[in-house]
Design a protein around this motif. Sequence first.
Motif, short mmCIF file in Angstrom:
data_model
loop_
_atom_site.label_atom_id
_atom_site.label_comp_id
_atom_site.label_asym_id
_atom_site.label_seq_id
_atom_site.Cartn_x
_atom_site.Cartn_y
_atom_site.Cartn_z
N ASP C 111 -13.24 81.58 -2.14
CA ASP C 111 -14.52 80.89 -2.31
C ASP C 111 -14.48 79.53 -1.64
O ASP C 111 -13.51 78.77 -1.79
N VAL C 112 -15.52 79.26 -0.91
CA VAL C 112 -15.57 78.00 -0.17
C VAL C 112 -17.03 77.66 0.10
O VAL C 112 -17.86 78.54 0.35
N ALA C 113 -17.35 76.37 -0.02
CA ALA C 113 -18.71 75.92 0.27
C ALA C 113 -18.92 75.90 1.78
O ALA C 113 -17.98 75.70 2.55
N LYS C 114 -20.16 76.16 2.17
CA LYS C 114 -20.52 76.05 3.60
C LYS C 114 -21.73 75.13 3.72
O LYS C 114 -22.83 75.58 4.06
N PRO C 115 -21.49 73.86 3.47
CA PRO C 115 -22.63 72.93 3.46
C PRO C 115 -23.22 72.74 4.85
O PRO C 115 -22.49 72.63 5.83
N PRO C 116 -24.55 72.72 4.93
CA PRO C 116 -25.17 72.40 6.22
C PRO C 116 -24.88 70.95 6.59
O PRO C 116 -24.59 70.12 5.72
N ALA C 117 -24.92 70.67 7.86
CA ALA C 117 -24.78 69.28 8.30
C ALA C 117 -26.04 68.52 7.93
O ALA C 117 -27.11 69.11 7.77
N PRO C 118 -25.93 67.20 7.75
CA PRO C 118 -27.12 66.41 7.41
C PRO C 118 -28.14 66.44 8.56
O PRO C 118 -27.79 66.58 9.72
N GLU C 119 -29.40 66.30 8.20
CA GLU C 119 -30.50 66.18 9.16
C GLU C 119 -30.14 65.18 10.27
O GLU C 119 -29.59 64.12 9.99
N GLY C 120 -30.47 65.52 11.48
CA GLY C 120 -30.22 64.60 12.58
C GLY C 120 -28.88 64.85 13.25
O GLY C 120 -28.68 64.51 14.41
N ARG C 121 -27.96 65.44 12.48
CA ARG C 121 -26.67 65.81 13.07
C ARG C 121 -26.50 67.33 13.04
O ARG C 121 -25.50 67.85 13.54
N ARG C 122 -27.48 68.02 12.43
CA ARG C 122 -27.39 69.47 12.26
C ARG C 122 -27.76 70.19 13.55
O ARG C 122 -28.73 69.81 14.22
N SER C 123 -27.01 71.23 13.89
CA SER C 123 -27.34 72.01 15.08
C SER C 123 -28.60 72.82 14.87
O SER C 123 -28.87 73.31 13.79
N ALA C 124 -29.37 72.96 15.93
CA ALA C 124 -30.53 73.85 15.90
C ALA C 124 -30.09 75.31 15.90
O ALA C 124 -30.90 76.20 15.66
#
Lengths: 307, 307, 307, 307
Positions: C111-124
């Motif tokens: 089990d592992v979290a897969k957090p999205p990157a913060p807005e502005g640094r997140r890939s499209a």
Amino acid sequence: VALVTPDLDASVQFWRDVVGLEEVERSGGQVFLRAWGDLEHHTLILEAGSEARVDHVAWRTKSRADVAAFAEILGHAGAQLTEVKAGEELGQGDAIRFSTPGAHCFELYYDVAKPPAPEGRRSALKSNSFRAWSHGISPRRIDHVNLCTSNPELVCDWLSATFGFRMTELIRLDDGSLAAGWMAVTNLMHDIAVMRDANGEPNRFHHIAYFLDNWHDVMRAADILQESGVPRDAGPGKHGISQAVFLYVTDPGSGHRLELFSGGYLIFDPDWEPIVWREDELAAGQSWWGAELAGVAAMDSTTPFGD
Amino acid sequence: VALVTPDLDASVQFWRDVVGLEEVERSGGQVFLRAWGDLEHHTLILEAGSEARVDHVAWRTKSRADVAAFAEILGHAGAQLTEVKAGEELGQGDAIRFSTPGAHCFELYYDVAKPPAPEGRRSALKSNSFRAWSHGISPRRIDHVNLCTSNPELVCDWLSATFGFRMTELIRLDDGSLAAGWMAVTNLMHDIAVMRDANGEPNRFHHIAYFLDNWHDVMRAADILQESGVPRDAGPGKHGISQAVFLYVTDPGSGHRLELFSGGYLIFDPDWEPIVWREDELAAGQSWWGAELAGVAAMDSTTPFGD
Amino acid sequence: VALVTPDLDASVQFWRDVVGLEEVERSGGQVFLRAWGDLEHHTLILEAGSEARVDHVAWRTKSRADVAAFAEILGHAGAQLTEVKAGEELGQGDAIRFSTPGAHCFELYYDVAKPPAPEGRRSALKSNSFRAWSHGISPRRIDHVNLCTSNPELVCDWLSATFGFRMTELIRLDDGSLAAGWMAVTNLMHDIAVMRDANGEPNRFHHIAYFLDNWHDVMRAADILQESGVPRDAGPGKHGISQAVFLYVTDPGSGHRLELFSGGYLIFDPDWEPIVWREDELAAGQSWWGAELAGVAAMDSTTPFGD
Amino acid sequence: VALVTPDLDASVQFWRDVVGLEEVERSGGQVFLRAWGDLEHHTLILEAGSEARVDHVAWRTKSRADVAAFAEILGHAGAQLTEVKAGEELGQGDAIRFSTPGAHCFELYYDVAKPPAPEGRRSALKSNSFRAWSHGISPRRIDHVNLCTSNPELVCDWLSATFGFRMTELIRLDDGSLAAGWMAVTNLMHDIAVMRDANGEPNRFHHIAYFLDNWHDVMRAADILQESGVPRDAGPGKHGISQAVFLYVTDPGSGHRLELFSGGYLIFDPDWEPIVWREDELAAGQSWWGAELAGVAAMDSTTPFGD
């Protein structure tokens, strides 16, 4: 992949001299080719025929016993199986052939010869067969196939249920239907893609892909293709789906399409959730940059599967 | 090149943060930028204005005396000259301004400051100003400008007669007229290109080009642009004319166009004969591979020159 | 990989600002980093400590049940197991820790979290977490680890017997002993390499590797490293073993070594036979071109594993 | 550059099949070669002889009249001039030969044939002669020569005074002497380099350089060289001086050295001040990354000039 071509000479010239695959052997009207990083006897067969068609797409099982095991599973499911005895296809052991629900002819085999390249053309690296960069575009290895069909969902479900292919990315139209699916049993993001055929045909071929180590090699390929006079279909560009850099080109002898493919990502996650592209994201999914692909007629399926 | 933009913040963000030019200084509402391989004080000026326009394109003479010498030649020829005193444009010595026969404002200067980059951003290589690759696309240096006009032949003849620009490649239409000319006074295959304006305007700007060391860097630029949301005009592709790999993109703040430019050939032949592209070769000349350029409205000239 | 460093600030500056990993989170004195193509919460942990050491190397199992299953197998084999409760390591579920026969601390988790990157640094691109190319060298993802030990054969046999790692290439000395083995459970040619320690230590770290999409990116990395003043250990060059282009560099804060790694080959053959490099082929195996590696003291193991 | 080789077959195989130059013509025991971007009849002549030597290095003047003008200048300065009548060297008009103060034989010519490549090997681009990428490493064009001598200052001063070469970068030792100078009459950062000979010889050859469009192409070259069995001298690496990516290799037939050269910077500044590298900066100047060059015996001068 076994391709039938109405102009064998032109096709051999394309795949061998322009693309830069290595001719391993000729026998019984068939020309056996592989890339310098392919170790198996062949990854492409060219054969003369009155019309261009895909004879079959072959997959290697993980063990010898798997060929018989899959034969049993497929037989129970009502598939018509054809046995291909060892040696009927050069360099290959016992195999079976059968059709997808879309009537694409598939083959399963395990035993296969891995002949070394002849002296003078053999790589000094034991992990390669032939020397890289000896002529033409010179891709490393076969990568994947892309097929078209009238009902992608049916074929994808069958691939999943029968062989355990996992869906990695997909296009879901606004009407809820599956327009295309990318599936894998390896760490590649896809070993096979299945797309809806523009003309509603059940069993068409979209392309075979060979892999290049670097994006730059795809630009060098464009140079070589332009000088050779072979028309490009689209690219160089980058897919959103797969993140791979691509260049599409068509064998002038047969009309079969080749994708030169580089980069992309691998999947190691056991809990990967398919990435869904909606209808309004489709253009970016197909081409992240470098070419328009969505709805380009030139990029429709090419040849049918069949006898 | 001095550009006026209706949205200075958006333009600075584009040229500095996305393209990766270095901000050298701000003064009097002007932002002075250069690439990491540009040693002069600036190669791009951005300035706020109600409408996008090109204020002027500046050229450095080979000696200090040349500025006055050209002033005399131009004066005799009836040109209206404006003196720009040392320091009026930051980092620049005495200069003159005048118009091409197409009413593009040109500037000639010789004296120019070459300020080192500040500590921490300065390259360890004395042949560069800033560190390469610190942010954004990070081109090496300014390369060339491309202007549009209603009568390219007139402007090209004037460039040749007045300044000694040599024609290196050109497009000759079937009616005998010159559609475009590429001209140089250096070993670059062009320092300037002059193209026929699609709308018959006399004094339009097509693009400024910055140079990248490698074709691959243009693909990396496409990645960066796509993530930044800046729309690309065309490419990556390769020109037949110049043999350079290109990517066209438009400053979202102003509509001014940038060409990211790599490769291409140099000319060392003193007896170079211009390469002529006929009308039926035009498409290949503009795009050897990778993009359709001929007749693409998106690739028309962008902003006017003017006050 | 969890690394302890005597100079956390210098190490963060190296891995984040120079290498270009993304800082995901800080908590309890630990800095969690990942590459833009890594989707899991982190692939690298940095933590301050009096001396540089590797705290542990973690592996993800194929299912949640596998963690307990391996715990039982390892317990029966007499291994000392430590339970790591969900949340003890940020972003991670229940895990176990234990030692290799060479006393390298390993961890298994599912089990592992897969957090999205913060807005502005997140890939499209949904297949990436962060935007690529935003700063520094900017590798795509973690690739492999390379460990040193006094008895590589012992550790390789244990990896094979316990976890099913397959040997893909190896170095066999003239005295019959195994000098190094490259092993994988994925299609990568290695997830782990185990090499004989130059000083006979049982439990040393040689390097962690991050992957770049293109050989060219390794050259760009050399530019960035040289400007940043971080000393390179060796390269750019190309391994014979793995066929990958490499560049070795050492974190100035800790002495831990990083390999920037690109290209290489994948293995799809179920019947792959390990490629054997003899003692007289060792130099070519380690460096096909670009650097001398065999017997270079600078390339010895770096830091120990331990508490 | 005209090279004499004791093993013409081996040398032709190296320069043509491995490096990928094109054989234009054979005549009178001489083999004439050029790269696909070279338009002149040849940029390299190979000729059999008992010992390896450089016959001459030829330079093209800016006009036909310049040949006679330089003859007069050189004659007045006491140089011994040899006339080479049109046609004596295939494809070349009237020329003169003479020696540098270091006894390197130079030739000046203006008239030269620019034969198109034969059908089937001719580039579709009029700015090239042959098709690129047809075989071997496939560099674009000749770039520069590098000569060794006992007194570099003497030769550099003479190049400056006689022909107007400008110094662009130089190495100044702690004792005040000039160890090496890079000089140009074009926008290249050097057309010629002159270095102190390690053995005090007056008239040695260090290398001829051919240019590749991309850094990546130098890595591909290393692959090709390693497979061909040709030993590399050093690299791939990057020079601090010139900023170019390099790979040095030696013709197995003659011992003459080739530099594969890519990138680097151009100089457009009329007021360029030579960049000075001190003795303690020498290693970084010679190799910015990728190889040790300073004091490497393998990188000493190769063959003498002479009859």
